[in-house]
Design a protein around this motif. Sequence first.
Motif, short mmCIF file in Angstrom:
data_model
loop_
_atom_site.label_atom_id
_atom_site.label_comp_id
_atom_site.label_asym_id
_atom_site.label_seq_id
_atom_site.Cartn_x
_atom_site.Cartn_y
_atom_site.Cartn_z
N THR A 103 20.03 14.10 -0.10
CA THR A 103 19.45 12.67 -0.75
C THR A 103 20.64 11.78 -1.05
N ILE A 104 20.44 10.72 -0.57
CA ILE A 104 21.35 9.71 -0.77
C ILE A 104 20.64 8.22 -1.61
N ALA A 105 21.25 8.01 -2.63
CA ALA A 105 20.89 6.98 -3.38
C ALA A 105 21.69 5.87 -3.71
N PHE A 106 20.94 4.51 -3.53
CA PHE A 106 22.07 3.22 -3.88
C PHE A 106 21.25 2.26 -4.04
N ARG A 107 21.61 1.09 -4.72
CA ARG A 107 20.98 -0.10 -4.98
C ARG A 107 21.10 -1.02 -3.52
N PHE A 108 20.15 -1.71 -3.32
CA PHE A 108 19.90 -2.48 -1.97
C PHE A 108 19.32 -3.92 -2.30
N LYS A 109 20.24 -4.82 -2.20
CA LYS A 109 19.97 -6.20 -2.27
C LYS A 109 19.12 -6.82 -1.34
N ILE A 110 17.89 -7.05 -1.35
CA ILE A 110 17.11 -7.60 -0.17
C ILE A 110 17.34 -8.84 0.36
N GLU A 111 17.24 -9.14 1.62
CA GLU A 111 17.54 -10.45 2.11
C GLU A 111 16.22 -10.94 2.96
N PRO A 160 25.65 5.52 4.18
CA PRO A 160 26.15 4.12 4.37
C PRO A 160 27.21 3.85 3.19
N ASP A 161 28.17 3.00 3.53
CA ASP A 161 29.19 2.30 2.52
C ASP A 161 28.67 1.33 1.65
N TYR A 162 29.52 1.04 0.63
CA TYR A 162 29.27 0.05 -0.16
C TYR A 162 29.58 -1.45 0.52
N GLY A 163 28.43 -2.36 0.57
CA GLY A 163 28.67 -3.57 1.41
C GLY A 163 28.14 -3.77 2.70
N ASP A 164 27.61 -2.42 3.11
CA ASP A 164 26.87 -2.21 4.41
C ASP A 164 25.69 -3.04 4.54
N ARG A 165 25.63 -4.01 5.81
CA ARG A 165 24.22 -4.56 5.91
C ARG A 165 23.26 -3.69 6.75
N LEU A 166 22.24 -3.39 6.15
CA LEU A 166 21.32 -2.29 6.59
C LEU A 166 19.88 -2.78 7.07
N ARG A 167 19.27 -2.03 7.83
CA ARG A 167 17.74 -2.37 8.27
C ARG A 167 17.15 -0.86 7.83
N ILE A 168 16.33 -1.02 6.71
CA ILE A 168 15.73 0.28 6.30
C ILE A 168 14.34 0.50 6.42
N PRO A 170 0.80 -1.20 0.01
CA PRO A 170 -0.12 -0.11 0.05
C PRO A 170 0.88 1.36 -0.08
N ARG A 171 0.51 2.25 -0.71
CA ARG A 171 1.27 3.42 -0.82
C ARG A 171 1.46 4.20 0.19
N ALA A 172 0.68 4.15 1.08
CA ALA A 172 0.79 5.05 2.66
C ALA A 172 1.55 4.40 3.47
N ALA A 173 1.48 2.92 3.34
CA ALA A 173 1.97 1.85 4.37
C ALA A 173 3.69 2.07 4.51
N SER A 174 4.19 2.11 5.73
CA SER A 174 5.65 2.07 5.65
C SER A 174 6.18 0.59 5.96
N HIS A 175 7.42 0.24 5.27
CA HIS A 175 7.87 -1.37 5.48
C HIS A 175 9.03 -1.06 5.96
N ALA A 176 9.67 -2.55 6.39
CA ALA A 176 11.14 -2.43 6.70
C ALA A 176 11.70 -3.73 6.02
N PHE A 177 13.29 -3.38 5.50
CA PHE A 177 13.72 -4.57 5.19
C PHE A 177 15.24 -4.65 5.72
N GLU A 178 15.98 -5.76 5.26
CA GLU A 178 17.25 -5.97 5.88
C GLU A 178 17.94 -6.47 4.50
N GLY A 179 19.07 -6.05 4.37
CA GLY A 179 19.97 -6.33 3.19
C GLY A 179 21.19 -5.63 3.31
N ARG A 180 21.59 -5.73 1.87
CA ARG A 180 23.18 -5.06 1.60
C ARG A 180 23.20 -4.11 0.62
N VAL A 181 23.93 -2.89 0.85
CA VAL A 181 24.33 -1.86 -0.19
C VAL A 181 25.15 -2.38 -1.15
#
Length: 260
Positions: A107-115, A141-149, A82-93
């Motif tokens: 603004t910070i932009a990067f590709r994020f591989k979802i786990e 974040p740095d390349y290769g960081d594992r994040l929760r967004i 849903p467009r108005a809902a918020s979601h959380a993911f874990e993965g790597r930059v």
Amino acid sequence: MRRPFAWIGAGFALGIFLARKWSVPPELSFIVLTLVLPLFYFARRPNTFVPAILGGFFLLGCLRDGVDRLIPPDHISNFYFPRAASHAFEGRVISDPEIKHRGQKETIAFRFKIERMLAESAGRPVSGTLQVFLFNPGRVPDYGDRLRIYGKVMIPKTRSFRGGFDYGKYLASQKVSRIFNGFGRRSAERIEPARPSFLGTVLAARRLIHRRLECFLPFPENQLMAALLIGSREKLPGEIRDTFARTGTAHILAVSGLNV
């Protein structure tokens, strides 16, 4: 036939290109290839064997692209957000983050591989890649960081008028199916630092070169040189981008999602 491997490679590459351009279903490529295979038995003469080989590798190229486009059940494109809902993911930059400033907005932009995707009680495995935009996150974040967004998931916009840039199609060619927007300092949390890697070392060297250019050259020449040498475009002034566009040389500055 001179350079047979070059012709075979060209047929294979042409199959991949046309299958991607016309979205040829892999099932159709497989059926046609199955029907063509018996022809190899009868194609014993050079004037028929060579075209049969080239056609076979062309169909293999079509099949190769179709298999790449098959979507697994846990892929993010199979989920409704849903467009108005918020979601959380874990993965790597998985790309070097790009930074752009407009006034007080960062603004910070990067590709994020979802786990995995986080729910209220637990997480579930999810595959796919996100194009992430974080607005004023407070930390890059740095390349290769594992994040929760944390943020909102959107479907990329497609071309709205003839001749316009189709950002959705561009992201699809990069195997990115969704855009993720996060806002504020709580939009990203690092849960594991980047592991040492060759690409990480190369990107660190790229950032070092950018800093050295900023030290030894005046603005905006330093940013133009950074864009041309290492592809760093986040601080390049808009008027320079417009000049490249008017002169038909915008291809020198590669397309970036931050500028769409």
